[in-house]
Structure formats: C-alpha cells, structure tokens
Design an enzyme around this catalytic site. Sequence first.
Site, PDB file in Angstrom:
ATOM      1  N   GLY A 173      83.583 -50.561 -27.965  1.00 24.02           N
ATOM      2  CA  GLY A 173      83.810 -49.287 -28.629  1.00 24.02           C
ATOM      3  C   GLY A 173      85.256 -49.101 -29.032  1.00 24.02           C
ATOM      4  O   GLY A 173      86.022 -50.050 -29.188  1.00 24.02           O
ATOM      5  N   LYS A 200      85.295 -41.586 -30.790  1.00 24.14           N
ATOM      6  CA  LYS A 200      86.508 -42.185 -31.358  1.00 24.14           C
ATOM      7  C   LYS A 200      86.279 -42.793 -32.738  1.00 24.14           C
ATOM      8  O   LYS A 200      87.219 -42.892 -33.535  1.00 24.14           O
ATOM      9  CB  LYS A 200      87.073 -43.237 -30.404  1.00 24.14           C
TER      10      LYS A 200
END
Length: 300
Positions: free
Chosen positions: A136, A74
């Site tokens: 994250g 991502k």
Amino acid sequence: MNQPSVRQATRYAFLLGEHISHSLSPAVHNPAFAALGLDYEYGLLDVPPAGLQAALERMRQPDCLGGNITMPFKRDVLAAAEECSETVRRCGAASILINRDGRFVLHNNDVEGIAACLNRRAATVAGGPAVIIGAGGSAAAMLEALRRVPPTRVLVLARRLEAAAALATQARGWLQVPVEAGRLEEGAKALAEARLIFNATPLGVREGDPSPVPREALRPGQLLYDIIYRRDGHTRLQADALAAGVLVCDGMRHIFEQAPFTFRMLTGREAPREVMLESLVAATGRPPLDWGSDVVVEEA
C-alpha cells in the site's frame, strides 16, 4: 463520521483514516501548537471508506488547515487533489493534505520520516537486501525513501502477488537496484536473509494480531522498521524482534520524525521538536524505539 468534540479554535487540522482512535498525532501536535501560541486544534476524522467524501468536504472548509492521511486512504485522496508533490506522484500515495483556500495540495511526509530513520543506519541498510511487507501507500513511501539510502536489492511481499508485482514494477522506475515481488507466505527465506525488514501492513494495531514475520526469520543485527505502534506496549512482531536481537524502529519514532514536516506545512513555522518528543513520551509512558539508541549515527 466519528469526529470527536474539540475545543473551539480558530483553525483545525485532522488525521483522516479508519480505526485510528489509538492515534498519537493529536498528542504530538496539540502541545506543539500551544507551545508556539497558535490557536489551532488537531483532531481525528475516523471514517470507513464510505465516509471519505464527507470527511474531505470537512477538510476543505475555510477553518481547516488540512492534516495527515493514513490507511486506507493514502491512495484514494489523490483523486480529490488539485496539486501533488513530485514525491506523491512517484509513490502514488499521500500522507499529508494541505488546504490552500479550498484547493488540496498533497505531500508525502512518510518518506521524510522513514529516510530520517534509515540515515542513522545507512551502512547497515547498504550492506544487504531489504524486504517490504505490504503493497500500500506506506510500502510505496519506503521504496521512495530507499532511493536515498539504497540496499543491494528489494523484495516486496504481499498476500496478493498482483499487488506486490504492481508496486515492484512502479518502483523500478526510480530505484537503481533490483526490485522483485513475491507472496508473503513464501517469503520466510528472504526475510531471514534481509538486512532491513519493513512492515507496511496494519498487523499489530489490534491486540492479538499475529506477526507477519516468522520468529525464526529474525536474527541479531537485522533492522526492523515497523510502521505500527501500540500505546500499551510493543506489537508481537516488535517483541519477537527485540527478543532476537534485532534493531527496531517503531511507529512511534516514525510519528515523531514525520511530525515536524507536517507542522511546517500546516503552520509555516518550525516545529518545537523537544515539545513533540516530550508529549509523545508522556502519552505512552515510554520512549520510541530508534534502533536501540537515540544517538547512534552510521556513515554510509
């Protein structure tokens, strides 16, 4: 690159990630394409980090619409993009990639899915602190979503304190509530006091994975938003939470809430939501967990 064979279609879309063979995204999108008579096919690009560039080259081909991005890419895909939405720039992470004539445009539909679920429990979220486990891209999306449904304060917990601290510092630029960081192994007290717990780690994807939350930290009335889902049932964390009387929103519901945004970005058409939900339930044999109800709405 583990690219499954797909039928011959005019255009393709993919989920790009690692260890994603369990993904429900094809089961959600392909029936939706068919319902609107679109000759498109959604598949998986299941690659290790070393295969990222080859996968991106595939997604830049003229027959590829784009698709979704999941762990662990991502953040990595930002370097390959020609254009990013404001949400992606704030989060530093993307979950959707659109191929516009060979140019990559990034969006973050994780934020849309999370915010849609939080809105249904806005009063509870606003009534206390939130704890995010992980640092994250999914954790960044939750922090961005909390701009819209703010808690009283936020604590980011991770195994690496420096990662949690970096994300907390980043979020202070857009959240109007205190944001702190801590080590996951030292967070039991904060977890027990939280109104909202968000699991942004991959724990639960594999059978036998431990829960990132001690069972004794779970209590009735808490909210658990777990980005993970299992086709064959609940994760250890979800099972512990349900047994403790926690209201749970799981990764299946997340998939359903963010999928229409992806569909619209890929096709320019509004998604057939009922078809998507029916397909999701048919693929798993159970409805998504949505705070214990599909109809409860709280006003902030």
